[in-house]
Design a protein around this motif. Structure first.
Motif, PDB file in Angstrom:
ATOM      1  N   GLY A 177       0.808  -1.214   0.000  1.00  0.00           N
ATOM      2  CA  GLY A 177       0.000   0.000   0.000  1.00  0.00           C
ATOM      3  C   GLY A 177       0.841   1.263   0.000  1.00  0.00           C
ATOM      4  O   GLY A 177       0.560   2.221  -0.737  1.00  0.00           O
ATOM      5  N   LYS A 178       1.876   1.294   0.812  1.00  0.00           N
ATOM      6  CA  LYS A 178       2.712   2.490   0.923  1.00  0.00           C
ATOM      7  C   LYS A 178       3.518   2.779  -0.333  1.00  0.00           C
ATOM      8  O   LYS A 178       3.835   3.927  -0.628  1.00  0.00           O
ATOM      9  N   THR A 179       3.889   1.733  -1.070  1.00  0.00           N
ATOM     10  CA  THR A 179       4.667   1.933  -2.295  1.00  0.00           C
ATOM     11  C   THR A 179       3.777   2.156  -3.508  1.00  0.00           C
ATOM     12  O   THR A 179       4.273   2.514  -4.579  1.00  0.00           O
ATOM     13  N   GLY A 180       2.475   1.922  -3.347  1.00  0.00           N
ATOM     14  CA  GLY A 180       1.560   2.067  -4.479  1.00  0.00           C
ATOM     15  C   GLY A 180       1.647   0.904  -5.442  1.00  0.00           C
ATOM     16  O   GLY A 180       1.211   1.003  -6.592  1.00  0.00           O
ATOM     17  N   ALA A 181       2.184  -0.207  -4.978  1.00  0.00           N
ATOM     18  CA  ALA A 181       2.354  -1.390  -5.827  1.00  0.00           C
ATOM     19  C   ALA A 181       1.082  -2.233  -5.844  1.00  0.00           C
ATOM     20  O   ALA A 181       0.185  -2.041  -5.031  1.00  0.00           O
ATOM     21  N   ARG A 182       1.040  -3.179  -6.785  1.00  0.00           N
ATOM     22  CA  ARG A 182      -0.083  -4.114  -6.844  1.00  0.00           C
ATOM     23  C   ARG A 182       0.284  -5.481  -6.295  1.00  0.00           C
ATOM     24  O   ARG A 182      -0.575  -6.234  -5.883  1.00  0.00           O
ATOM     25  N   THR A 183       1.582  -5.786  -6.311  1.00  0.00           N
ATOM     26  CA  THR A 183       2.052  -7.085  -5.827  1.00  0.00           C
ATOM     27  C   THR A 183       3.275  -6.873  -4.941  1.00  0.00           C
ATOM     28  O   THR A 183       3.898  -5.810  -4.966  1.00  0.00           O
ATOM     29  N   ARG A 184       3.640  -7.915  -4.205  1.00  0.00           N
ATOM     30  CA  ARG A 184       4.830  -7.749  -3.363  1.00  0.00           C
ATOM     31  C   ARG A 184       6.090  -7.655  -4.213  1.00  0.00           C
ATOM     32  O   ARG A 184       7.026  -6.947  -3.855  1.00  0.00           O
ATOM     33  N   ALA A 185       6.131  -8.351  -5.358  1.00  0.00           N
ATOM     34  CA  ALA A 185       7.298  -8.249  -6.239  1.00  0.00           C
ATOM     35  C   ALA A 185       7.456  -6.815  -6.742  1.00  0.00           C
ATOM     36  O   ALA A 185       8.572  -6.281  -6.801  1.00  0.00           O
ATOM     37  N   GLU A 186       6.341  -6.181  -7.073  1.00  0.00           N
ATOM     38  CA  GLU A 186       6.395  -4.790  -7.522  1.00  0.00           C
ATOM     39  C   GLU A 186       6.798  -3.871  -6.361  1.00  0.00           C
ATOM     40  O   GLU A 186       7.557  -2.922  -6.548  1.00  0.00           O
ATOM     41  N   ALA A 187       6.334  -4.163  -5.154  1.00  0.00           N
ATOM     42  CA  ALA A 187       6.711  -3.374  -3.982  1.00  0.00           C
ATOM     43  C   ALA A 187       8.219  -3.472  -3.738  1.00  0.00           C
ATOM     44  O   ALA A 187       8.871  -2.467  -3.437  1.00  0.00           O
ATOM     45  N   VAL A 188       8.763  -4.674  -3.878  1.00  0.00           N
ATOM     46  CA  VAL A 188      10.209  -4.865  -3.719  1.00  0.00           C
ATOM     47  C   VAL A 188      10.946  -4.054  -4.775  1.00  0.00           C
ATOM     48  O   VAL A 188      11.916  -3.334  -4.469  1.00  0.00           O
ATOM     49  N   ARG A 189      10.489  -4.139  -6.019  1.00  0.00           N
ATOM     50  CA  ARG A 189      11.151  -3.406  -7.119  1.00  0.00           C
ATOM     51  C   ARG A 189      11.104  -1.900  -6.874  1.00  0.00           C
ATOM     52  O   ARG A 189      12.125  -1.209  -6.993  1.00  0.00           O
ATOM     53  N   LEU A 190       9.937  -1.371  -6.519  1.00  0.00           N
ATOM     54  CA  LEU A 190       9.805   0.067  -6.296  1.00  0.00           C
ATOM     55  C   LEU A 190      10.643   0.526  -5.099  1.00  0.00           C
ATOM     56  O   LEU A 190      11.289   1.579  -5.157  1.00  0.00           O
ATOM     57  N   ALA A 191      10.639  -0.251  -4.044  1.00  0.00           N
ATOM     58  CA  ALA A 191      11.440   0.104  -2.867  1.00  0.00           C
ATOM     59  C   ALA A 191      12.933   0.081  -3.198  1.00  0.00           C
ATOM     60  O   ALA A 191      13.695   0.950  -2.759  1.00  0.00           O
ATOM     61  N   ASP A 192      13.349  -0.902  -4.008  1.00  0.00           N
ATOM     62  CA  ASP A 192      14.744  -0.975  -4.444  1.00  0.00           C
ATOM     63  C   ASP A 192      15.102   0.241  -5.300  1.00  0.00           C
ATOM     64  O   ASP A 192      16.152   0.863  -5.109  1.00  0.00           O
ATOM     65  N   GLU A 193      14.243   0.559  -6.269  1.00  0.00           N
ATOM     66  CA  GLU A 193      14.514   1.678  -7.174  1.00  0.00           C
ATOM     67  C   GLU A 193      14.629   3.002  -6.432  1.00  0.00           C
ATOM     68  O   GLU A 193      15.327   3.908  -6.854  1.00  0.00           O
TER      69      GLU A 193
END
Length: 197
Positions: A177-193
């Motif tokens: 929710g905080k990263t605005g992602a749809r999946t945990r893989a996307e959350a990991v990617r956005l947090a990494d970026e």
């Protein structure tokens, strides 16, 4: 002193800095966990550290170096100019942060300025960092996302971190929710970026 896991980059940086009449590279290492020992042996005034290295990353190496040798200044030199990395590096005690495509003369000048007690930060990255704000993740949410990078199940992450599966699911849901992602893989990617992990 230069710490970078890519031998070609490390050697090129050393060669460029050694061309300067007032600068001498006294040590080179290829792993983050070699930084403190090399600094203790060679006593550099400034350590140039890459962010992503084996052993421990450059940000953790910067913190360890500042604790072991507070007189040694740290300049982060990285390919990855991410706002979160800049914030974390400065919090760890780095005096500067530049990207690897910085011209050689500017890099040498950054080393001199940091050695004299000034701070040096890539201006574009500084502006991006101010615009992006702080990481929205709690330390535990960041831990869970780091553990989830490998793609294991919630049970795998729970076992790795000593948490219950329900707690892991709650942290993952919150991080998504905080990263605005749809999946945990996307959350990991956005947090990494964004350099939050």
């Amino acid at each position: 002193m230069i710490a970078d896991d890519q031998a070609l980059v490390r050697g090129a940086l050393a060669a460029l800095l050694d061309l300067e009449p007032d600068l001498t590279v006294v040590a080179e290492v290829g792993r983050g966990d070699e930084v403190v020992a090399a600094a203790r042996e060679h006593r550099p005034d400034v350590a140039l550290l890459d962010v992503e290295m084996p052993g421990i990353d450059g940000i953790a190496a910067a913190a360890a170096l500042r604790k072991a040798m507070p007189g040694c200044k740290v300049l982060m030199v990285t390919t990855f100019g991410r706002p979160g990395y800049l914030r974390r590096a400065m919090a760890a005690g780095a005096s500067g942060f530049v990207v690897k495509d910085t011209p050689a003369r500017q890099l040498a000048d950054a080393v001199r300025r940091i050695a004299s007690g000034l701070r040096v930060v890539d201006p574009t990255l500084a502006a991006e960092t101010l615009a992006s704000g702080d990481s929205p993740l709690t330390p535990r949410e960041a831990d869970v996302l780091r553990a989830a990078r490998e793609g294991g199940t919630a049970a795998d992450v729970a076992g790795q971190l000593g948490l219950t599966e329900g707690t892991v699911r709650n942290h993952l849901s919150s991080a998504i929710g905080k990263t605005g992602a749809r999946t945990r893989a996307e959350a990991v990617r956005l947090a990494d970026e964004n350099g939050w992990l």
